[in-house]
Design a protein around this motif. Structure first.
Motif, PDB file in Angstrom:
ATOM      1  N   ASN A  16       0.996  -1.096  -0.115  1.00  0.00           N
ATOM      2  CA  ASN A  16       0.069   0.040   0.054  1.00  0.00           C
ATOM      3  C   ASN A  16       0.788   1.195  -0.123  1.00  0.00           C
ATOM      4  N   MET A  17       1.916   1.247  -0.742  1.00  0.00           N
ATOM      5  CA  MET A  17       2.803   2.414  -0.812  1.00  0.00           C
ATOM      6  C   MET A  17       2.425   3.316  -2.193  1.00  0.00           C
ATOM      7  N   GLY A  18       2.381   4.613  -2.035  1.00  0.00           N
ATOM      8  CA  GLY A  18       1.982   5.515  -3.138  1.00  0.00           C
ATOM      9  C   GLY A  18       3.331   5.841  -4.017  1.00  0.00           C
ATOM     10  N   SER A  19       4.542   5.639  -3.578  1.00  0.00           N
ATOM     11  CA  SER A  19       5.702   5.858  -4.423  1.00  0.00           C
ATOM     12  C   SER A  19       6.554   4.971  -3.656  1.00  0.00           C
ATOM     13  N   VAL A  20       7.666   4.538  -4.767  1.00  0.00           N
ATOM     14  CA  VAL A  20       8.525   3.521  -4.523  1.00  0.00           C
ATOM     15  C   VAL A  20      10.152   4.373  -5.059  1.00  0.00           C
ATOM     16  N   SER A  21      11.282   4.458  -3.935  1.00  0.00           N
ATOM     17  CA  SER A  21      12.121   4.857  -4.577  1.00  0.00           C
ATOM     18  C   SER A  21      13.245   4.072  -4.636  1.00  0.00           C
ATOM     19  N   VAL A  22      13.105   2.673  -4.843  1.00  0.00           N
ATOM     20  CA  VAL A  22      14.114   1.602  -5.018  1.00  0.00           C
ATOM     21  C   VAL A  22      13.620   0.802  -6.177  1.00  0.00           C
ATOM     22  N   SER A  23      14.608   0.059  -6.475  1.00  0.00           N
ATOM     23  CA  SER A  23      14.202  -1.033  -7.553  1.00  0.00           C
ATOM     24  C   SER A  23      14.515  -2.464  -7.355  1.00  0.00           C
ATOM     25  N   GLU A  24      14.214  -3.131  -8.200  1.00  0.00           N
ATOM     26  CA  GLU A  24      14.371  -4.716  -7.982  1.00  0.00           C
ATOM     27  C   GLU A  24      15.908  -4.997  -8.435  1.00  0.00           C
ATOM     28  N   GLY A  25      16.744  -5.895  -7.223  1.00  0.00           N
ATOM     29  CA  GLY A  25      18.070  -6.341  -7.454  1.00  0.00           C
ATOM     30  C   GLY A  25      18.783  -5.330  -6.750  1.00  0.00           C
ATOM     31  N   LYS A  26      18.380  -4.098  -6.101  1.00  0.00           N
ATOM     32  CA  LYS A  26      19.218  -3.228  -5.321  1.00  0.00           C
ATOM     33  C   LYS A  26      19.349  -3.616  -3.897  1.00  0.00           C
ATOM     34  N   GLN A  27      20.633  -3.483  -3.202  1.00  0.00           N
ATOM     35  CA  GLN A  27      20.749  -3.893  -2.053  1.00  0.00           C
ATOM     36  C   GLN A  27      20.538  -2.460  -1.219  1.00  0.00           C
ATOM     37  N   VAL A  28      19.822  -2.662   0.059  1.00  0.00           N
ATOM     38  CA  VAL A  28      19.490  -1.390   0.819  1.00  0.00           C
ATOM     39  C   VAL A  28      20.098  -1.855   2.359  1.00  0.00           C
ATOM     40  N   SER A  29      19.949  -0.716   3.158  1.00  0.00           N
ATOM     41  CA  SER A  29      20.582  -0.944   4.351  1.00  0.00           C
ATOM     42  C   SER A  29      19.638  -0.569   5.308  1.00  0.00           C
ATOM     43  N   THR A  30      19.693  -0.547   6.402  1.00  0.00           N
ATOM     44  CA  THR A  30      18.744  -0.494   7.501  1.00  0.00           C
ATOM     45  C   THR A  30      18.449   0.903   7.649  1.00  0.00           C
ATOM     46  N   LYS A  31      17.036   1.356   7.841  1.00  0.00           N
ATOM     47  CA  LYS A  31      16.455   2.585   7.941  1.00  0.00           C
ATOM     48  C   LYS A  31      16.600   3.479   6.515  1.00  0.00           C
ATOM     49  N   GLN A  32      16.952   2.819   5.572  1.00  0.00           N
ATOM     50  CA  GLN A  32      16.846   3.127   4.173  1.00  0.00           C
ATOM     51  C   GLN A  32      15.640   3.677   3.607  1.00  0.00           C
ATOM     52  N   LYS A  33      15.385   4.657   3.205  1.00  0.00           N
ATOM     53  CA  LYS A  33      13.836   5.177   2.587  1.00  0.00           C
ATOM     54  C   LYS A  33      13.719   4.288   1.373  1.00  0.00           C
ATOM     55  N   LEU A  34      12.376   3.911   1.341  1.00  0.00           N
ATOM     56  CA  LEU A  34      11.912   2.985   0.389  1.00  0.00           C
ATOM     57  C   LEU A  34      10.663   3.665  -0.591  1.00  0.00           C
ATOM     58  N   GLY A  35      10.292   4.811   0.256  1.00  0.00           N
ATOM     59  CA  GLY A  35       9.096   5.298  -0.655  1.00  0.00           C
ATOM     60  C   GLY A  35       8.061   5.995   0.365  1.00  0.00           C
TER      61      GLY A  35
END
Length: 421
Positions: free
Chosen positions: A372-391
């Motif tokens: 139920n997210m309105g916007s997404v700021s990451v893409s498939e295959g990307k590594q993310v870190s703790t508390k990184q904004k996703l959208g």
């Protein structure tokens, strides 16, 4: 003299009775007027409450409740006015009876007074003071005659004064009657106005009931649709989780086969007497899984929320039937930011059944789901870190924002509350 004294006595007694009755009626009227003022104040208060509830169109139950109270008070007000009119009717009848009795008394006084005047006029020569006194055969009789003549003259003046007083009182009572009739006319006007207001409020109450019933029907349809979307979302996530697990297993199987093929080639090349290798180190996924599990109960919440809309587990929804919530649903501010709960890899960005966006992040054998997210700021295959904004969280047409979060270990959903601090 006796007749005149008796007349005065009757008049005084009549006046006392009239004043006493009028006092009792005035007391009842005062009570009715006080009650009327209290009812009008209550209606005024209810009007203010109704105006406040009408600003919130969703608060239909409160509006109907306030309208019911208002109709009840308006009915009491009409009954109060009717009671006042009934009291006035009684007062008018009483006043009219008083006028009739007083008019009869005045007519009697005038008739008696007229008889006296006619007698005195006919005997005016023989009843002059000089003749009346000189005709007495003694001084005592002359004195008594003079005294009688003076008393008779005083009685005549008093009777004339009594007639004037009764006529003045009759004028006053007639004015009082007119005032009572005017007051009744005013009350009739008030009653008509209040009945019109009552009819308007009853019509408003009926419309409000119909609107509420329609809203309830629409709400049930919306709730049913929302629950269907939730069920589809659960099924969609479950399907994606299964696909991710199957993909992971396929990758692990390919890696195992590659290792076996490498070992086979090594043996065929004659390198059979090589010393034994030390135990293999945990893979990256195994290490990430272990690290993730060790942080159970310490993970940060993915979003700042206002309240929990629905907890983890099976529930009975308002539109009827049961459903399973594999995560936790949170009410947030519009456009609230969403953060990753732990290091991992974005394995899927998908579209939810209601048109919003969703993200799945793998943490070894664990997976976190953000829906139920309105916007997404990451893409498939990307590594993310703790508390990184996703959208950000999506905002629905009704102005609300509801975020869904799930946590999985393999094919088993987890209660997020056991993992988040």
């Amino acid at each position: 003299m006796r007749t005149f004294s008796r007349l005065i006595f009757i008049f005084v007694a009549f006046s006392c009775c009239f004043c006493l009755t009028d006092g009792l009626q005035a007391q009842t009227k005062k009570q009715l007027e006080q009650e009327k003022q209290q009812i009008e104040q209550q209606i005024k208060k209810l009007n203010a409450e109704l105006a406040a509830t009408q600003k919130n169109k969703k608060n239909s139950a409160a509006q109907i409740n306030t309208l019911n109270k208002k109709i009840k008070e308006r009915t009491r007000l009409i009954n109060n006015i009717n009671s006042q009119m009934q009291l006035l009717d009684n007062q008018i009848v009483h006043t009219q009876d008083s006028i009739a009795r007083l008019q009869t008394r005045i007519d009697t006084l005038k008739r008696e007074y007229g008889n006296i005047i006619r007698v005195l006029y006919a005997e005016r020569q023989s009843l002059t003071g000089e003749v009346f006194f000189l005709d007495a055969d003694s001084y005592n009789k002359a004195f008594l005659r003079r005294k009688y003549f003076q008393e008779y003259s005083r009685y005549r003046k008093m009777q004339a004064a009594a007639i004037r007083e009764r006529e003045a009182e009759l004028v006053s009572i007639n004015r009082n009657l007119q005032r009572q009739k005017d007051e009744k006319t005013s009350l009739l006007s008030q009653e008509k106005k209040q009945k019109e207001e009552l009819a308007r409020e009853q019509s408003q109450h009926q419309r409000q009931l119909q609107q509420t019933q329609k809203r309830e029907k629409d709400l049930k349809v919306q709730l049913s649709k929302k629950e269907q979307e939730k069920r589809k979302l659960q099924q969609q996530i479950q399907k994606i989780i299964n696909e991710e697990i199957a993909k992971a297993r396929k990758a692990a199987e390919a890696e195992r086969k590659a290792r076996a093929e490498a070992e086979k080639k090594a043996k065929s090349s004659g390198k059979t007497n090589t010393p034994a290798k030390p135990a293999a180190k945990p893979t990256e996924n195994e290490a990430l899984s272990s690290n993730f599990a060790s942080n159970k109960g310490k993970l940060s919440w993915p979003v700042y929320y206002k309240k929990v809309a629905r907890e983890y587990g099976r529930y009975t929804h308002e539109s009827g039937g049961e459903n399973m919530n594999n995560g936790i649903d949170l009410i947030t501010a519009n456009g609230a930011e969403v953060f990753a709960i732990f290091n991992g890899k974005v394995t899927r960005v998908f579209t939810c059944p209601n048109g919003t966006k969703g993200i799945i992040i793998r943490h070894g054998e664990y997976m976190s789901v953000y829906a139920n997210m309105g916007s997404v700021s990451v893409s498939e295959g990307k590594q993310v870190s703790t508390k990184q904004k996703l959208g950000t969280v999506s905002t629905a047409a009704d102005g609300t924002s509801e975020f869904s979060f799930q946590l999985w270990k393999g094919t088993q959903s987890q209660n997020p509350r056991n993992w988040l601090r």
